[in-house]
Design an enzyme around this catalytic site. Structure first.
Site, PDB file in Angstrom:
ATOM      1  N   ASP A  49      36.941  41.941  36.036  1.00 26.25           N
ATOM      2  CA  ASP A  49      36.735  42.397  34.653  1.00 26.25           C
ATOM      3  C   ASP A  49      37.126  43.878  34.601  1.00 26.25           C
ATOM      4  OD1 ASP A  49      34.781  41.063  32.209  1.00 26.25           O
ATOM      5  OD2 ASP A  49      35.284  43.195  32.038  1.00 26.25           O
ATOM      6  N   ASP A  77      42.282  45.040  35.758  1.00 28.27           N
ATOM      7  CA  ASP A  77      42.867  44.894  34.425  1.00 28.27           C
ATOM      8  C   ASP A  77      43.906  43.780  34.533  1.00 28.27           C
ATOM      9  OD1 ASP A  77      44.372  45.064  32.112  1.00 28.27           O
ATOM     10  OD2 ASP A  77      44.375  47.252  32.061  1.00 28.27           O
ATOM     11  N   VAL A  78      43.719  42.719  33.789  1.00 28.51           N
ATOM     12  CA  VAL A  78      44.614  41.566  33.944  1.00 28.51           C
ATOM     13  C   VAL A  78      46.051  41.841  33.493  1.00 28.51           C
ATOM     14  CG1 VAL A  78      42.805  39.802  33.857  1.00 28.51           C
ATOM     15  CG2 VAL A  78      43.919  40.524  31.724  1.00 28.51           C
ATOM     16  N   SER A  94      41.832  28.274  25.533  1.00 30.00           N
ATOM     17  CA  SER A  94      42.486  28.360  24.232  1.00 30.00           C
ATOM     18  C   SER A  94      41.396  28.595  23.193  1.00 30.00           C
ATOM     19  CB  SER A  94      43.282  27.076  23.969  1.00 30.00           C
ATOM     20  OG  SER A  94      43.956  27.151  22.745  1.00 30.00           O
ATOM     21  N   TYR A 154      46.207  36.854  17.885  1.00 28.30           N
ATOM     22  CA  TYR A 154      45.298  36.019  18.679  1.00 28.30           C
ATOM     23  C   TYR A 154      45.712  34.542  18.650  1.00 28.30           C
ATOM     24  CZ  TYR A 154      40.799  34.070  20.283  1.00 28.30           C
ATOM     25  OH  TYR A 154      39.822  33.390  20.969  1.00 28.30           O
ATOM     26  N   LYS A 211      46.679  31.968  21.745  1.00 32.98           N
ATOM     27  CA  LYS A 211      45.850  30.794  22.047  1.00 32.98           C
ATOM     28  C   LYS A 211      46.664  29.502  21.924  1.00 32.98           C
ATOM     29  CE  LYS A 211      42.366  33.046  23.332  1.00 32.98           C
ATOM     30  NZ  LYS A 211      41.971  33.018  24.752  1.00 32.98           N
TER      31      LYS A 211
HETATM   32  N1  LIG Z   1      33.419  33.474  21.760  1.00 30.07           N
HETATM   33  C1  LIG Z   1      34.104  32.548  21.130  1.00 30.07           C
HETATM   34  O1  LIG Z   1      33.679  32.052  20.067  1.00 30.07           O
HETATM   35  C2  LIG Z   1      35.390  32.025  21.700  1.00 30.07           C
HETATM   36  C3  LIG Z   1      35.966  30.864  21.136  1.00 30.07           C
HETATM   37  C4  LIG Z   1      37.154  30.366  21.660  1.00 30.07           C
HETATM   38  C5  LIG Z   1      37.770  31.011  22.711  1.00 30.07           C
HETATM   39  N2  LIG Z   1      37.205  32.158  23.228  1.00 30.07           N
HETATM   40  C6  LIG Z   1      37.925  32.796  24.341  1.00 30.07           C
HETATM   41  O2  LIG Z   1      37.098  32.830  25.474  1.00 30.07           O
HETATM   42  C7  LIG Z   1      37.446  33.954  26.280  1.00 30.07           C
HETATM   43  C8  LIG Z   1      36.190  34.758  26.571  1.00 30.07           C
HETATM   44  O3  LIG Z   1      35.658  35.181  25.334  1.00 30.07           O
HETATM   45  P1  LIG Z   1      34.182  35.725  25.167  1.00 30.07           P
HETATM   46  O4  LIG Z   1      33.729  35.303  23.825  1.00 30.07           O
HETATM   47  O5  LIG Z   1      33.386  35.372  26.353  1.00 30.07           O
HETATM   48  O6  LIG Z   1      34.493  37.287  25.091  1.00 30.07           O
HETATM   49  P2  LIG Z   1      33.752  38.548  25.749  1.00 30.07           P
HETATM   50  O7  LIG Z   1      34.253  39.723  24.989  1.00 30.07           O
HETATM   51  O8  LIG Z   1      32.278  38.312  25.848  1.00 30.07           O
HETATM   52  O9  LIG Z   1      34.343  38.565  27.232  1.00 30.07           O
HETATM   53  C9  LIG Z   1      35.646  38.970  27.517  1.00 30.07           C
HETATM   54  C10 LIG Z   1      35.624  39.787  28.797  1.00 30.07           C
HETATM   55  O10 LIG Z   1      36.973  40.148  29.103  1.00 30.07           O
HETATM   56  C11 LIG Z   1      36.977  41.465  29.610  1.00 30.07           C
HETATM   57  N3  LIG Z   1      38.307  42.041  29.440  1.00 30.07           N
HETATM   58  C12 LIG Z   1      38.888  42.476  28.280  1.00 30.07           C
HETATM   59  N4  LIG Z   1      40.103  42.972  28.543  1.00 30.07           N
HETATM   60  C13 LIG Z   1      40.311  42.834  29.877  1.00 30.07           C
HETATM   61  C14 LIG Z   1      41.392  43.156  30.746  1.00 30.07           C
HETATM   62  N5  LIG Z   1      42.502  43.748  30.283  1.00 30.07           N
HETATM   63  N6  LIG Z   1      41.277  42.885  32.063  1.00 30.07           N
HETATM   64  C15 LIG Z   1      40.149  42.307  32.549  1.00 30.07           C
HETATM   65  N7  LIG Z   1      39.082  41.995  31.778  1.00 30.07           N
HETATM   66  C16 LIG Z   1      39.177  42.248  30.459  1.00 30.07           C
HETATM   67  C17 LIG Z   1      35.904  42.191  28.799  1.00 30.07           C
HETATM   68  O11 LIG Z   1      35.463  43.364  29.456  1.00 30.07           O
HETATM   69  C18 LIG Z   1      34.837  41.109  28.681  1.00 30.07           C
HETATM   70  O12 LIG Z   1      33.885  41.197  29.725  1.00 30.07           O
HETATM   71  C19 LIG Z   1      38.505  34.727  25.492  1.00 30.07           C
HETATM   72  O13 LIG Z   1      39.776  34.382  25.962  1.00 30.07           O
HETATM   73  C20 LIG Z   1      38.315  34.236  24.076  1.00 30.07           C
HETATM   74  O14 LIG Z   1      39.491  34.328  23.333  1.00 30.07           O
HETATM   75  C21 LIG Z   1      36.031  32.660  22.750  1.00 30.07           C
END
Ligand SMILES: NC(=O)c1ccc[n+]([C@@H]2O[C@H](COP(=O)([O-])OP(=O)(O)OC[C@H]3O[C@@H](n4cnc5c(N)ncnc54)[C@H](O)[C@@H]3O)[C@@H](O)[C@H]2O)c1
Length: 264
Positions: free
Chosen positions: A37, A63-64, A153, A166, A170
């Site tokens: 992360d 950082d990804v 996705s 976004y 996705k």
């Molecule tokens: N929460 C939702 O409703 C939802 C729905 C569908 C899909 N998603 C997807 O699920 C995944 C996780 O989402 P979430 O809701 O848990 O979000 P979140 O913000 O809680 O977690 C995302 C994490 O990614 C980390 N991050 C951001 N940029 C980064 C980088 N460049 N390198 C490494 N780490 C990085 C952040 O620090 C964070 O800890 C995402 O891809 C999101 O698009 C979420």
């Protein structure tokens, strides 16, 4: 059927939300986790929580969008645990805005999504996923590992107003499993390394729960099961997709029946 016990999961975005929940699910089922992360603080919190559960975990601030960081994360997994069996690139961001905004009075264009706003989301959500899974796949193939690459996705992949950046990333998550499955089929790897995507609807992570009540009510109005999806439900689906080796190349929606078209 594969067993999670002693298997190794590499999860990016493991410092919060869905990534954190998958990590906890994995160790609850006796798996080991490698978490990456950008937030060192979040990683430390999750690492402490997993150790308190008695789980085996190693973390790396990364950082990804960096090729070197993704390579280091995959290498760390092999050095520490000797295998990679599940890869879940969860690191992702949103940065919403209109493709073009028009002025109410004149009808003329008053704003445009900037290149930076578009590219930042593509860099993390698409290029970051590409780098993460490429580096992990290399280690999996060379190490003779069996397992699953599971992309995240979203129902946004079907096209959400205000999310051209976004939604585009996705949508790409649905086609990548097909490309990888086809390539691995040719190379006789498809029975060892499978690739799928899960597409959640609105998940009750801290960020979503933190929205104002009116916005939350408007979301839930369109969800037949009348609630948000729990992060544990996403983790449980990924666990099942991992175990069931007939699963490959497909995208699995998990949205509580979300009304995507007619309200019926
Ligand atoms: N929460 C939702 O409703 C939802 C729905 C569908 C899909 N998603 C997807 O699920 C995944 C996780 O989402 P979430 O809701 O848990 O979000 P979140 O913000 O809680 O977690 C995302 C994490 O990614 C980390 N991050 C951001 N940029 C980064 C980088 N460049 N390198 C490494 N780490 C990085 C952040 O620090 C964070 O800890 C995402 O891809 C999101 O698009 C979420």
């Amino acid at each position: 059927m594969l067993s999670i016990e002693n298997s190794v999961a590499v999860i990016t975005g493991g410092g919060s939300g869905i990534g954190e929940t998958i990590a906890k699910y994995w160790v609850q089922h006796q798996g080991k986790v490698v978490l990456g992360d950008v937030s060192q603080e979040s990683l430390k919190r999750v690492e402490d929580a997993i150790q308190a559960m008695g789980g085996e975990v190693v973390t790396m601030t990364c950082d990804v969008t960096s090729e070197a960081d993704c390579n280091a994360l995959a290498t760390l997994a092999m050095e520490k645990f000797g295998a990679i069996n599940l890869v879940v690139p969860c690191a992702g961001i949103i940065n919403d805005g209109l493709f073009v905004a028009t002025d109410r009075e004149t009808g003329k264009v008053s704003g445009k999504m900037t290149l930076a706003q578009f590219q930042k989301v593509v860099d993390i959500n698409l290029t970051g996923v590409f780098l993460t899974i490429r580096e992990c796949a290399e280690q999996m193939i060379n190490g003779g590992c069996k397992g699953l690459i599971c992309l995240i996705s979203s129902t946004g992949s079907l096209g959400t107003a205000g999310q051209i950046n976004y939604s585009s990333t996705k949508a790409a998550m649905s086609v990548i499993p097909k490309v990888i499955t086809a390539e691995f089929f040719r190379k006789k790897l498809a029975d060892k390394i499978r690739c799928v995507a899960v597409a959640p609807g609105y998940v009750g992570t801290e960020m979503v729960r933190g929205m104002n009540q009116k916005a939350l009510d408007r979301i839930i109005e369109n969800v037949p099961i009348n609630r948000l999806i729990e992060p544990e439900e996403v983790a449980s689906l990924i666990g099942e997709l991992y175990r069931n080796e007939a699963v490959a190349g497909e995208t699995y929606f998990l949205h509580g029946g979300l009304r995507l078209g007619s309200k019926g």
